[in-house]
Design a protein around this motif. Sequence first.
Motif, PDB file in Angstrom:
ATOM      1  N   TRP A 195     120.839  90.512  12.932  1.00  0.00           N
ATOM      2  CA  TRP A 195     121.703  90.060  14.022  1.00  0.00           C
ATOM      3  C   TRP A 195     122.270  88.668  13.760  1.00  0.00           C
ATOM      4  O   TRP A 195     123.386  88.356  14.185  1.00  0.00           O
ATOM      5  N   ARG A 211     129.859 104.488  21.731  1.00  0.00           N
ATOM      6  CA  ARG A 211     131.210 104.620  21.193  1.00  0.00           C
ATOM      7  C   ARG A 211     132.207 105.039  22.272  1.00  0.00           C
ATOM      8  O   ARG A 211     133.406 104.792  22.141  1.00  0.00           O
ATOM      9  N   GLU A 219     126.033  87.418   8.858  1.00  0.00           N
ATOM     10  CA  GLU A 219     127.305  88.139   8.850  1.00  0.00           C
ATOM     11  C   GLU A 219     127.091  89.593   8.419  1.00  0.00           C
ATOM     12  O   GLU A 219     126.299  89.862   7.515  1.00  0.00           O
ATOM     13  N   PRO A 220     127.794  90.528   9.052  1.00  0.00           N
ATOM     14  CA  PRO A 220     127.569  91.942   8.723  1.00  0.00           C
ATOM     15  C   PRO A 220     128.058  92.301   7.322  1.00  0.00           C
ATOM     16  O   PRO A 220     129.228  92.114   6.993  1.00  0.00           O
ATOM     17  N   TRP A 223     123.711  97.968  15.928  1.00  0.00           N
ATOM     18  CA  TRP A 223     124.534  98.049  14.725  1.00  0.00           C
ATOM     19  C   TRP A 223     126.004  98.185  15.105  1.00  0.00           C
ATOM     20  O   TRP A 223     126.873  97.573  14.475  1.00  0.00           O
ATOM     21  N   ASP A 224     126.277  98.997  16.125  1.00  0.00           N
ATOM     22  CA  ASP A 224     127.654  99.173  16.579  1.00  0.00           C
ATOM     23  C   ASP A 224     128.212  97.860  17.112  1.00  0.00           C
ATOM     24  O   ASP A 224     129.354  97.482  16.801  1.00  0.00           O
ATOM     25  N   ALA A 225     127.419  97.127  17.907  1.00  0.00           N
ATOM     26  CA  ALA A 225     127.872  95.852  18.472  1.00  0.00           C
ATOM     27  C   ALA A 225     128.083  94.796  17.394  1.00  0.00           C
ATOM     28  O   ALA A 225     128.938  93.911  17.541  1.00  0.00           O
ATOM     29  N   ARG A 226     127.322  94.897  16.296  1.00  0.00           N
ATOM     30  CA  ARG A 226     127.454  93.906  15.215  1.00  0.00           C
ATOM     31  C   ARG A 226     128.661  94.190  14.336  1.00  0.00           C
ATOM     32  O   ARG A 226     129.031  93.361  13.503  1.00  0.00           O
ATOM     33  N   GLY A 227     129.290  95.367  14.517  1.00  0.00           N
ATOM     34  CA  GLY A 227     130.527  95.645  13.797  1.00  0.00           C
ATOM     35  C   GLY A 227     130.412  96.589  12.625  1.00  0.00           C
ATOM     36  O   GLY A 227     131.377  96.739  11.866  1.00  0.00           O
ATOM     37  N   TYR A 228     129.268  97.246  12.466  1.00  0.00           N
ATOM     38  CA  TYR A 228     129.129  98.193  11.362  1.00  0.00           C
ATOM     39  C   TYR A 228     129.856  99.493  11.693  1.00  0.00           C
ATOM     40  O   TYR A 228     129.861  99.945  12.839  1.00  0.00           O
ATOM     41  N   SER A 229     130.447 100.112  10.667  1.00  0.00           N
ATOM     42  CA  SER A 229     131.230 101.327  10.860  1.00  0.00           C
ATOM     43  C   SER A 229     130.318 102.549  10.935  1.00  0.00           C
ATOM     44  O   SER A 229     129.142 102.498  10.550  1.00  0.00           O
TER      45      SER A 229
END
Length: 506
Positions: free
Chosen positions: A398, A51, A401-402, A338-344
């Motif tokens: 991966w 982050r 879609e997230p 998870w962060d790279a895939r766009g999850y908050s």
Amino acid sequence: MATGGRQDTPPGSGTPAIPARRILPLYLLLGFAAGLPFFMFNAVLLLRMARHDIDIVTIGYFAWVALLPTFKFVWSPLVDKYSVPGFARFWGKRRGWIMLSQLGIFASMVGMAFTSDDTNLPMVALFAILLAFWTTTLEVAADGWRIELAPTQEQQAPIVAANLWGYRSAMVAAGSGAVLIAARADWTVAYLAIAVAAFAPFPALALTRAEPGATGRRWRSLGIGMAAGSVILAMSCAIVAVLGWLLLSGAAAAGIGSDANLTPVVIVLALLPFAILALALPRIRKLAPDAPLLRSTTFGPFVDIFWRYGFATLLVLGFVSLYRVGDVLALTLSHPMWDARGYSLDQIGIADGAVALPASMLGVALGSWMAAKWRLSWALAAGALVAAIGNWVYVWLWWVEPEGWILYASVAADQFGNGLAGAVFVVYLSMLVNPRFPAAQYAFLSGFAFLLARLLAGASGEMQLQIGYDGFFILTGAASLAAVVFLPFLARTRSHGDSAGPEEAA
């Protein structure tokens, strides 16, 4: 496999300090105390750095902090041999080390809290290493006590389940709680909150009954222990800081920079002590049961393993080094993925908490039941298969879609497999141990079990750059399954007998 004679109470004890009916709650508490800090120098730290836009290769290098528990056998004989001043006079050797370790965990996590902006990475590394050291020391003391109290497969399974329930509950509480707090406040507040929670078992232990034959008063022993503990913590911090400075200075003098590939060097250095023992196997096999080397307090516990299993030791070590590789590698990069895939952070916090905890608990419960009721070889095979499937689910995550439910389903599958395989594996390692020196031998075996995995974890960022996140998790699942090929041979492995050991020599 033969594991030696039974010991119902710690050596030198009369009536047990903890009644039998309280053993399971005790190990639930000890598992909780050890599990809270683990995520804070591992997955949460790596997510925090991601982050803050720290590059993936550096994040991978920080995974090598988890190598420290691999070498806990280096100082585990000290935990068996020496007592902590003050604490031991009332609570005994094992609880004394546990209480000192909790002081170290609290102080180290406070240090990580006040370096949480990740602008001073050497200081972050210092406190992360100290946190790993004291967490591991707590585990060494607790594991040695567990094996003394329950030397058979059937006795180990429920205690292992209680310990892992506490451990995994704490890991989830730390991971999910820290992430959710960070999402609403910042990482400093998150680390301080987990530090306070990690210290909560300390007063509970301070109120437990005295060790049989105790010579000190409760509050006087507590005061002396706190004072001695403060000195020990300061000394350990100074030693780690000096060693780190010497290491960085030596690397700079050798022209090794941040862009250098350190993986081969780290692998060679880490494997060196085990290679020396393997080369010495022909001589070790010829030792008499009462040979001085086997009676040595320092080297006896480790030589005894090779003496009892002979050349089959290499097979055993090969199996244990592979069995958890997939899960360790998956833990290293799952949160950055998870962060790279766009999850908050909120979604990650829910996944680490409300989803991971029940899935992991179910896996531990089933794995512990299988370890008690099945042949261990069949239980180990089932654990490897379920763990591999849990890793491969992340490939699906991966590619699609997230969406929140996809993350939650993936984490549930991964944590169920991780819990099942972990419970079976702990029982298997415990059955390899000679109860004459439980802490040192379990530290050696469990440390070696994660050596290869944690070495590779340090290079996980480099691997991800080469094969992507999907290729990385295909590889981790395959690694989990690869250990199964050892099982038909391990099923025929038997112990050579028991050496005299340090206690008999004394």
